[in-house]
Design a protein around this motif. Structure first.
Motif, short mmCIF file in Angstrom:
data_model
loop_
_atom_site.label_atom_id
_atom_site.label_comp_id
_atom_site.label_asym_id
_atom_site.label_seq_id
_atom_site.Cartn_x
_atom_site.Cartn_y
_atom_site.Cartn_z
N VAL A 164 0.84 -1.19 0.00
CA VAL A 164 0.00 0.00 0.00
C VAL A 164 0.88 1.24 0.00
O VAL A 164 1.71 1.42 0.90
CB VAL A 164 -0.93 0.01 1.22
CG1 VAL A 164 -1.74 1.30 1.27
CG2 VAL A 164 -1.87 -1.19 1.18
N ALA A 165 0.72 2.07 -1.02
CA ALA A 165 1.37 3.38 -1.07
C ALA A 165 0.31 4.43 -0.75
O ALA A 165 -0.79 4.40 -1.33
CB ALA A 165 1.98 3.64 -2.44
N SER A 166 0.61 5.32 0.18
CA SER A 166 -0.40 6.29 0.59
C SER A 166 0.26 7.64 0.82
O SER A 166 1.41 7.73 1.23
CB SER A 166 -1.11 5.83 1.86
OG SER A 166 -0.17 5.55 2.87
N LYS A 167 -0.49 8.69 0.52
CA LYS A 167 -0.01 10.06 0.73
C LYS A 167 -1.13 10.88 1.34
O LYS A 167 -2.28 10.85 0.89
CB LYS A 167 0.41 10.68 -0.61
CG LYS A 167 1.72 10.14 -1.17
CD LYS A 167 2.91 10.55 -0.33
CE LYS A 167 4.21 10.09 -0.97
NZ LYS A 167 5.39 10.50 -0.16
N PHE A 168 -0.76 11.65 2.37
CA PHE A 168 -1.70 12.57 2.99
C PHE A 168 -1.55 13.93 2.32
O PHE A 168 -0.46 14.52 2.36
CB PHE A 168 -1.43 12.66 4.49
CG PHE A 168 -2.26 13.69 5.20
CD1 PHE A 168 -3.64 13.73 5.03
CD2 PHE A 168 -1.67 14.63 6.03
CE1 PHE A 168 -4.40 14.69 5.67
CE2 PHE A 168 -2.42 15.57 6.68
CZ PHE A 168 -3.80 15.60 6.50
N ARG A 169 -2.63 14.43 1.72
CA ARG A 169 -2.56 15.66 0.93
C ARG A 169 -3.23 16.84 1.62
O ARG A 169 -3.51 17.84 0.98
CB ARG A 169 -3.23 15.44 -0.43
CG ARG A 169 -2.58 14.33 -1.25
CD ARG A 169 -1.13 14.65 -1.55
NE ARG A 169 -0.52 13.65 -2.44
CZ ARG A 169 0.75 13.62 -2.76
NH1 ARG A 169 1.56 14.53 -2.28
NH2 ARG A 169 1.22 12.69 -3.56
N GLY A 170 -3.50 16.75 2.90
CA GLY A 170 -4.14 17.86 3.61
C GLY A 170 -5.63 17.69 3.67
O GLY A 170 -6.19 17.40 4.73
N LYS A 171 -6.32 17.85 2.54
CA LYS A 171 -7.77 17.70 2.51
C LYS A 171 -8.20 16.25 2.37
O LYS A 171 -9.29 15.89 2.78
CB LYS A 171 -8.38 18.53 1.38
CG LYS A 171 -8.24 20.03 1.54
CD LYS A 171 -9.03 20.76 0.48
CE LYS A 171 -8.52 20.49 -0.92
NZ LYS A 171 -9.26 21.25 -1.95
N TYR A 172 -7.35 15.44 1.77
CA TYR A 172 -7.75 14.06 1.52
C TYR A 172 -6.53 13.15 1.59
O TYR A 172 -5.38 13.60 1.55
CB TYR A 172 -8.45 13.93 0.17
CG TYR A 172 -7.59 14.30 -1.02
CD1 TYR A 172 -6.84 13.33 -1.70
CD2 TYR A 172 -7.51 15.62 -1.47
CE1 TYR A 172 -6.05 13.67 -2.77
CE2 TYR A 172 -6.72 15.96 -2.57
CZ TYR A 172 -6.00 14.98 -3.20
OH TYR A 172 -5.21 15.31 -4.27
N SER A 180 -4.90 9.68 -0.18
CA SER A 180 -4.94 8.76 -1.31
C SER A 180 -4.22 7.47 -0.94
O SER A 180 -3.09 7.51 -0.44
CB SER A 180 -4.28 9.38 -2.54
OG SER A 180 -5.00 10.50 -3.00
N ILE A 181 -4.88 6.35 -1.16
CA ILE A 181 -4.32 5.03 -0.86
C ILE A 181 -4.25 4.26 -2.16
O ILE A 181 -5.28 3.98 -2.78
CB ILE A 181 -5.18 4.29 0.18
CG1 ILE A 181 -5.30 5.13 1.46
CG2 ILE A 181 -4.59 2.92 0.49
CD1 ILE A 181 -6.30 4.59 2.44
N MET A 182 -3.04 3.93 -2.60
CA MET A 182 -2.83 3.25 -3.88
C MET A 182 -2.31 1.84 -3.63
O MET A 182 -1.12 1.67 -3.34
CB MET A 182 -1.84 4.03 -4.75
CG MET A 182 -2.33 5.40 -5.20
SD MET A 182 -2.20 6.67 -3.92
CE MET A 182 -0.43 6.88 -3.83
N PRO A 183 -3.17 0.82 -3.69
CA PRO A 183 -2.69 -0.56 -3.52
C PRO A 183 -1.85 -0.98 -4.73
O PRO A 183 -2.25 -0.82 -5.88
CB PRO A 183 -3.98 -1.39 -3.43
CG PRO A 183 -5.07 -0.40 -3.21
CD PRO A 183 -4.62 0.87 -3.84
N LEU A 184 -0.66 -1.52 -4.46
CA LEU A 184 0.23 -1.99 -5.51
C LEU A 184 0.34 -3.51 -5.40
O LEU A 184 0.46 -4.05 -4.30
CB LEU A 184 1.62 -1.35 -5.38
CG LEU A 184 1.64 0.17 -5.27
CD1 LEU A 184 3.06 0.66 -5.04
CD2 LEU A 184 1.06 0.81 -6.53
N GLY A 185 0.33 -4.18 -6.51
CA GLY A 185 0.39 -5.64 -6.49
C GLY A 185 -0.71 -6.22 -7.37
O GLY A 185 -1.66 -5.55 -7.75
N THR A 186 -0.56 -7.50 -7.68
CA THR A 186 -1.47 -8.18 -8.59
C THR A 186 -2.20 -9.29 -7.84
O THR A 186 -1.61 -9.99 -7.01
CB THR A 186 -0.70 -8.78 -9.77
OG1 THR A 186 0.05 -7.74 -10.41
CG2 THR A 186 -1.65 -9.40 -10.78
#
Length: 761
Positions: A492-500, A502-508
């Motif tokens: 799981v790659a995730s970034k906190f952008r202040g207002k929201y 984003s969670i980006m699952p990586l893998g197959t």
């Protein structure tokens, strides 16, 4: 349209007026009301919107201002935001440029001062409490007063020296004057005497003024401290008020959204769909919500010709019977499920629990924790359990199996295209549990495992293991007695952008069916958590999924439409097309990821006319009547007080005998949180994380002493940790380096032998 008004400067640094802003190629420049205040440039459609709806804001401290021609100018903030603006005349443009440059200079200075004042604080340190901050600022005031006092003492010393030397100088001058020198020499001596006297008087006045200033500063220091504390308390009250207003605003948004959906459903009965021009006036204004113009479907479905419905009128409603008759009318093989008798479910070994302790109502200032975490990886932010739900990421992965019966049905299909429909529905169903689940699952410890043995109830066994900590990665393997295997490794790659967030699952994800050896792969879409700071949290799924059958070449393309304020379409919509290896469409899928999915058999397809967007063409599919292939299970009673857990999720953390000592059920901080003892859970969580860091440091020291570097063949550095139940290898289908189950876990459980398991709790 009336002529734009001349910009005005009512007070202070505020500057406002009408400016034309570029929106898109269809509408060109549109007149907007711009307001420049405190280094921020905001704009609105009308002046009336200033009280409630801001269309966009750009910070001038880091912005660049460029001039295109006599009336045009551009403001850009590092590529994230760019405003192309046009004034009504060159004079008006110059007024705006002057005001913007001045505001930018002031904002840059303020930011530099703020950065300087914060240099002493570590970015990784937790924010200080209000009392600690006040004490620090009081100490700064006292230090400043002491410094000022020392300087005044220095001036006093200088005054004494000046008085001493000045008196000596006057005596010497008096002696010279007593010589009764005449002429020009006498005049010069008298002039020097007068200047020396004036100099001594001025020096004494300056010292007295400094002494008075010090006395006043000491007298008013307590008053300043009280005023500072009052301002700090006022700021806290304003933050709380802002949060309440945001909650009310969110409630109104939800009410408006529900009304809009109701209107959209009513309109869909009388019209084919909303026109593109009605979607939005602002296409690029909101970075949080996506462009409604992009939500137009890539294809159009229409009822097939009557010849395809000759036998449909006699069919009863329901998926199996309708699909069977329609398929037979086409002289094609019916769905396998239509030929089966109802399956006989086995009696479960034990009665599973249906409740967990209610979630306590603990208050927490989210902003005080998150404001120093913007832009960081979520897995590297030390978070209290207040933001968690009493379940680990390994257990959340196991929740994907809630609708395992879709894979059971897929395993019994004779047609690979029908099988693809069930696999696609299964890939969508895993998101239905997230619609209300705003809590963050526990990050698993390295080596932590989780088993889900439902062989007697549902025919499958599931095992997860945390195989890597940085980046966090979990391997998952499921084998079913009903003819399918599921495996995945998710990072799981995730970034906190202040207002929201984003969670980006990586893998197959891999699904293999043993009956015909069909091998499917797909990836997950992006999850976005909105209203992180204020307001009610809500979750959206957006992106595209390509499901591929590597055995036959069949494909399914699913599109998760992002939410938009301006869309008249149903929220959380998912659409897809199932195609064979030659690209011919056979089924159309539609529905929502939080409710249900339907499929329709494609009879004919054709390319439609241009839809008005860059000459693109939509494909028109003539389909039979849609049939439901999946529907979400209802939540248990009282789910809102139990973290919105599903019936399966309520059983995941239930204590169970015989599991491995590394199983998530045995994790103490997670168990304490489930019992409502959050303070103890936070203490235990810190202990476990520090224990994990100590073990990792020791492992790195051992690796260094043996001069064995955990350097992979591709040159990337990896932790020397070796997974217990999974081994790392290259996947022959995707070419990725993943962890695949090597066996032994269930045998170890049968023996009750766990010698190889580490002590992580």
């Amino acid at each position: 349209m009336s002529e734009p008004k001349t910009p005005t400067t009512p007070a202070g640094d505020t500057y406002k007026g009408w400016v034309f802003k570029w929106t898109n190629y269809i509408k060109g420049y549109q007149r907007r009301w711009f307001v420049l205040s405190n280094g921020l440039l905001s704009y609105y459609r009308t002046q009336a919107e200033m009280g409630h709806t801001c269309r966009g804001t750009i910070n001038l401290a880091t912005a660049t201002i460029t001039v295109d021609d006599a009336c045009n100018f551009v403001i850009s903030n590092g590529g994230a935001q760019t405003y192309h603006l046009k004034a009504s005349c060159e004079v008006e443009r110059q007024r705006w440029i002057t005001a913007l440059e001045l505001a930018k200079a002031k904002a840059a200075n303020m930011q530099a001062e703020s950065d300087d004042s914060g240099d002493d604080f570590s970015s990784s340190s937790p924010p200080a409490a209000h009392g600690q901050s006040g004490a620090a600022q009081n100490s700064e005031v006292q230090s400043a007063l002491r410094t000022l006092g020392s300087k005044v003492e220095d001036l006093t010393t200088c005054n004494d020296l000046i008085s001493k030397h000045g008196s000596a100088l006057q005596r010497s001058l008096t002696e010279l004057d007593s010589l009764r020198l005449t002429g020009e020499a006498g005049d010069k001596i008298r002039q020097v005497t007068e200047r020396a006297t004036l100099f001594r008087i001025t020096s004494n006045a300056m010292i007295n003024a400094c002494r008075d200033f010090l006395a006043l500063a000491q007298a008013h220091s307590k008053r300043w401290q009280k005023a500072l504390q009052a301002e700090r308390e006022q700021r806290v009250r304003l933050e709380e008020t802002l949060e309440q207003l945001a909650k009310q605003h969110n409630h109104l948004e939800r009410a408006f959204r529900g009304a809009a959906q109701a209107n959209a459903s009513a309109d869909s009965k009388s019209t084919a769909g909303p026109g593109k021009g009605e979607a939005s006036d602002e296409d690029e204004d909101d970075n949080e919500f996506f462009d409604a113009m992009e939500e137009n479907p890539e294809f159009i479905t229409v009822p097939a010709d009557p010849q395809f419905h000759k036998r449909s009128s006699s069919n009863v409603s329901g998926f199996n019977s309708e699909m069977c008759s329609d398929d037979q009318s086409l002289n094609e093989e019916p769905l396998a499920m239509s030929q089966e008798s109802p399956s006989q479910e086995l009696v479960p070994l034990k009665k599973r629990r249906t409740r967990i302790p209610d979630k306590p109502n603990y208050s927490l200032n989210l902003w005080s924790i998150m404001k120093n975490c913007i832009g960081k990886e979520l897995s590297k932010i030390p978070m209290p359990v207040n933001f968690n739900e009493p379940i680990s990421m390994l257990q959340r992965l196991s929740e994907d199996l809630e609708y395992h019966e879709l894979l059971d049905k897929a395993a019994k299909c004779h047609s690979s295209l029908e099988q693809m429909c069930y696999v696609a529905a299964f890939s969508v169903s895993s998101y239905s549990t997230t619609v209300h689940r705003t809590g963050k699952p526990f990050n698993p410890l390295l080596g932590e495992t989780y088993e889900l043995d439902r062989r007697r109830e549902s025919g499958y066994r599931s095992l997860c293991e945390q195989v890597s900590h940085h980046p966090p990665a979990a391997a998952h393997h499921v084998i079913s007695d009903r003819g399918w295997t599921l495996r995945q490794e998710i990072t799981v790659a995730s970034k906190f952008r202040g207002k929201y967030l984003s969670i980006m699952p990586l893998g197959t994800i891999h699904a293999i069916f043993g009956k015909n050896n069909h091998h499917y792969t797909w990836k997950k879409v992006t999850t976005t958590v909105h209203n992180i700071i204020v307001g009610k949290l809500w979750i959206d799924q957006s992106g595209e999924i390509d499901i591929v059958n590597h055995t036959t070449g069949d494909r399914c393309h699913l599109k998760f439409a992002p939410y938009s304020y301006f869309s008249r379409d149903v929220a959380r919509k998912v659409t897809g097309v199932v195609m064979d290896k030659d690209g011919k469409a056979h089924y159309v899928l539609s529905g929502t990821w939080d409710e249900k999915m339907e499929l329709s058999r494609v009879m004919q397809s054709s390319r439609g006319g241009e839809n008005g967007t860059e000459g693109k063409q939509k494909t028109v599919y003539q389909t039979l009547k849609a049939r439901e292939v999946w529907r979400r299970n209802p939540l248990p009673d009282g789910a809102e007080t139990m973290y919105f857990f599903t019936a399966l999720a309520l059983t995941l953390n239930e204590s169970e005998d015989g599991v491995a000592p590394t199983d998530s059920r045995r994790r103490p901080d997670q168990r304490l949180m489930e019992d409502g003892r959050w303070e103890e859970a936070n203490t235990e969580k810190q202990r476990l994380e520090e224990k994990q860091r100590s073990v990792r440091r020791e492992r790195e020291r051992e690796a260094a002493s043996q001069r064995t570097s955990s350097q992979s063949e591709d040159g990337a550095h990896h932790d020397s940790h070796q997974a217990i139940w999974f081994e790392r290898c290259e996947d022959r289908i995707t070419g990725e380096h993943i962890h695949i189950y090597k066996g032994g876990y269930w045998e170890a459980k049968d023996r009750g032998s766990w010698e190889g398991c580490p002590d992580i709790f």
